[in-house]
Scaffold this active site. Structure first.
Site, PDB file in Angstrom:
ATOM      1  N   SER A 108       0.308  -0.919  -0.193  1.00 15.34           N
ATOM      2  CA  SER A 108      -0.162   0.467  -0.535  1.00 15.34           C
ATOM      3  C   SER A 108       0.540   1.028  -0.137  1.00 15.34           C
ATOM      4  O   SER A 108       1.759   1.002   0.466  1.00 15.34           O
ATOM      5  CB  SER A 108      -0.976  -0.140   1.113  1.00 15.34           C
ATOM      6  OG  SER A 108      -1.634   1.377   1.274  1.00 15.34           O
ATOM      7  N   TYR A 131      -2.831  -0.140  10.081  1.00 23.25           N
ATOM      8  CA  TYR A 131      -2.997  -0.693   8.785  1.00 23.25           C
ATOM      9  C   TYR A 131      -1.339  -0.421   8.008  1.00 23.25           C
ATOM     10  O   TYR A 131      -1.286  -0.979   8.028  1.00 23.25           O
ATOM     11  CB  TYR A 131      -4.234   0.306   7.682  1.00 23.25           C
ATOM     12  CG  TYR A 131      -4.466   0.051   6.601  1.00 23.25           C
ATOM     13  CD1 TYR A 131      -4.903  -1.216   6.280  1.00 23.25           C
ATOM     14  CD2 TYR A 131      -3.705   0.291   5.670  1.00 23.25           C
ATOM     15  CE1 TYR A 131      -4.723  -1.527   4.285  1.00 23.25           C
ATOM     16  CE2 TYR A 131      -3.299   0.170   4.405  1.00 23.25           C
ATOM     17  CZ  TYR A 131      -4.119  -0.693   3.806  1.00 23.25           C
ATOM     18  OH  TYR A 131      -4.283  -1.213   2.815  1.00 23.25           O
TER      19      TYR A 131
HETATM   20  P1  NAP Z   1     -12.302  -5.529   0.888  1.00 25.91           P
HETATM   21  O1  NAP Z   1     -12.257  -5.521  -0.786  1.00 25.91           O
HETATM   22  O2  NAP Z   1     -11.959  -4.800   1.740  1.00 25.91           O
HETATM   23  O3  NAP Z   1     -11.946  -6.859   0.721  1.00 25.91           O
HETATM   24  C1  NAP Z   1     -11.053  -7.779   1.382  1.00 25.91           C
HETATM   25  C2  NAP Z   1     -10.860  -9.069   1.874  1.00 25.91           C
HETATM   26  O4  NAP Z   1     -10.320  -9.546   2.449  1.00 25.91           O
HETATM   27  C3  NAP Z   1     -12.292  -9.393   1.442  1.00 25.91           C
HETATM   28  O5  NAP Z   1     -12.139 -10.466   0.918  1.00 25.91           O
HETATM   29  C4  NAP Z   1     -12.511 -10.063   3.527  1.00 25.91           C
HETATM   30  O6  NAP Z   1     -13.048 -10.353   3.591  1.00 25.91           O
HETATM   31  C5  NAP Z   1     -10.927 -10.192   3.323  1.00 25.91           C
HETATM   32  N1  NAP Z   1     -10.805 -10.193   5.067  1.00 25.91           N
HETATM   33  C6  NAP Z   1     -10.534  -8.999   5.496  1.00 25.91           C
HETATM   34  N2  NAP Z   1     -10.476  -9.708   6.969  1.00 25.91           N
HETATM   35  C7  NAP Z   1     -10.538 -11.191   6.708  1.00 25.91           C
HETATM   36  C8  NAP Z   1     -10.253 -12.132   7.970  1.00 25.91           C
HETATM   37  N3  NAP Z   1     -10.401 -11.652   9.084  1.00 25.91           N
HETATM   38  N4  NAP Z   1     -10.096 -13.329   7.143  1.00 25.91           N
HETATM   39  C9  NAP Z   1      -9.965 -13.471   6.499  1.00 25.91           C
HETATM   40  N5  NAP Z   1     -10.161 -12.729   5.490  1.00 25.91           N
HETATM   41  C10 NAP Z   1     -10.860 -11.021   6.097  1.00 25.91           C
HETATM   42  O7  NAP Z   1     -10.271  -4.435   0.125  1.00 25.91           O
HETATM   43  P2  NAP Z   1      -9.421  -4.796  -1.111  1.00 25.91           P
HETATM   44  O8  NAP Z   1      -9.956  -3.288  -1.141  1.00 25.91           O
HETATM   45  O9  NAP Z   1     -10.325  -5.373  -2.399  1.00 25.91           O
HETATM   46  O10 NAP Z   1      -8.412  -4.701  -1.085  1.00 25.91           O
HETATM   47  C11 NAP Z   1      -7.517  -6.228  -0.736  1.00 25.91           C
HETATM   48  C12 NAP Z   1      -5.623  -5.441  -0.821  1.00 25.91           C
HETATM   49  O11 NAP Z   1      -5.487  -4.396  -2.128  1.00 25.91           O
HETATM   50  C13 NAP Z   1      -5.854  -5.112   0.553  1.00 25.91           C
HETATM   51  O12 NAP Z   1      -4.030  -6.138   0.799  1.00 25.91           O
HETATM   52  C14 NAP Z   1      -5.337  -4.270   0.732  1.00 25.91           C
HETATM   53  O13 NAP Z   1      -4.848  -3.443   1.413  1.00 25.91           O
HETATM   54  C15 NAP Z   1      -4.826  -3.981  -0.481  1.00 25.91           C
HETATM   55  N6  NAP Z   1      -4.516  -2.205  -1.440  1.00 25.91           N
HETATM   56  C16 NAP Z   1      -5.749  -1.592  -1.433  1.00 25.91           C
HETATM   57  C17 NAP Z   1      -6.176  -0.824  -2.123  1.00 25.91           C
HETATM   58  C18 NAP Z   1      -7.306   0.247  -2.739  1.00 25.91           C
HETATM   59  O14 NAP Z   1      -7.568   0.758  -3.089  1.00 25.91           O
HETATM   60  N7  NAP Z   1      -8.357  -0.579  -2.528  1.00 25.91           N
HETATM   61  C19 NAP Z   1      -5.075   0.266  -2.209  1.00 25.91           C
HETATM   62  C20 NAP Z   1      -3.836  -0.414  -1.600  1.00 25.91           C
HETATM   63  C21 NAP Z   1      -3.688  -1.204  -1.166  1.00 25.91           C
HETATM   64  P3  NAP Z   1     -15.390 -10.022   3.990  1.00 25.91           P
HETATM   65  O15 NAP Z   1     -15.731 -10.571   2.417  1.00 25.91           O
HETATM   66  O16 NAP Z   1     -15.449 -11.022   5.151  1.00 25.91           O
HETATM   67  O17 NAP Z   1     -15.208  -8.727   3.923  1.00 25.91           O
END
Ligand code: NAP
Length: 248
Positions: free
Chosen positions: A146, A159
């Protein structure tokens, strides 16, 4: 790109980036291991996966990564080993944002939960699954970084600290494995992407100004290509990698 006969574990496969990667990788023939905490969301994604390739099969692993311990990590190992000959990749995608607040006001239980999901679980899963990954011809581990992994920013608390830690973890695994194993380790910052997590972090932002998870698929595919085997670079940001994959 033909990914048939490749088996890929995606954590946090029930939403956002992980869900899209699961669906798109399955269309290219991969066997997908969906790891998530919510049974009904896992079933919904499972139903969206492509099942049309010969001998293609997918697996659901329900696990709350905030509670992962040695025993449950070994259960995950055994469940994968029972179903598949080898494991070709782990995409450590699951993460939680935690609370956007000052360090002074950060609740300890929330702090621990964020560190457990975002840093401790990728460490324990990688360590436990290393031997099964080494049976693959082209094994890959992809950690998810990130923008706040490189510069501390007010209110990003646990985070940001977890992503700083993950950067170190990825570098150490990469360094330890490059001379002793065929496993390639990458750490990828997808950048601002239209997901539930991004909307929680930036509620005032118009999501339509952001790229979607589908825009990231080619970057993730590159990590699984033969071309990436020669890469000396481990850390990638979306802006650079997307140009590189478009050019090739
Ligand atoms: P998201 O839409 O919130 O999805 C997160 C996923 O992780 C969901 O499937 C969630 O499950 C799962 N999760 C959360 N807690 C968990 C747990 N305790 N056990 C098992 N699974 C769990 O997030 P995203 O934006 O797709 O992010 C994906 C990755 O990209 C992350 O590592 C994030 O830090 C990184 N990232 C994202 C962005 C962005 O702008 N979106 C930018 C930089 C980095 P549920 O469906 O049950 O909630």
């Amino acid at each position: 790109m033909d990914l048939s006969h490749r088996t890929i574990l995606i954590t946090g496969a029930t939403d956002g980036i992980g869900k899209v990667l699961a669906v798109e990788f399955s269309k290219l023939g991969s066997n997908i291991i969906l790891l998530g905490r919510d049974a009904s969301k896992l079933d919904t994604v499972y139903d969206q996966l492509d099942h049309s390739f010969k001998s293609q099969k997918h697996l659901i692993l329900q696990a709350d990564l905030s509670l992962l311990n040695n025993e449950s990590a070994h259960e995950i190992h055994n469940a994968i080993a029972e179903e598949f000959i080898s494991l070709d990749g782990i995409i450590h995608n699951a993460a939680i944002l935690g609370t956007m607040t000052t360090l002074e006001d950060y609740e300890l239980s929330r702090w621990d939960e964020v560190l457990n999901v975002n840093l401790r679980a990728p460490f324990l899963l990688t360590k436990t699954l290393k031997t099964i990954l080494e049976t693959s011809m082209l094994p890959r581990i992809i950690f998810t970084s990130s923008g706040v992994a490189n510069m501390g920013r007010a209110f990003w608390g646990a985070y940001s600290v977890s992503k700083f830690g993950l950067k170190g973890l990825a570098e150490i695994f990469a360094n330890e494995l490059e001379t002793t194993s065929s496993i390639k380790v990458f750490n990828f910052d997808p950048g601002a992407t239209q997901t539930k997590m991004r909307a929680s972090a930036r509620p005032a932002e118009n999501p339509n100004t952001l790229k979607t998870p589908s825009d990231l698929v080619n970057c993730y595919l590159w990590f699984f290509s033969e071309e990436s085997s020669d890469s000396k670079q481990h850390y990638f940001e979306y802006a650079d990698l997307s140009k590189k994959v478009t050019a090739t």
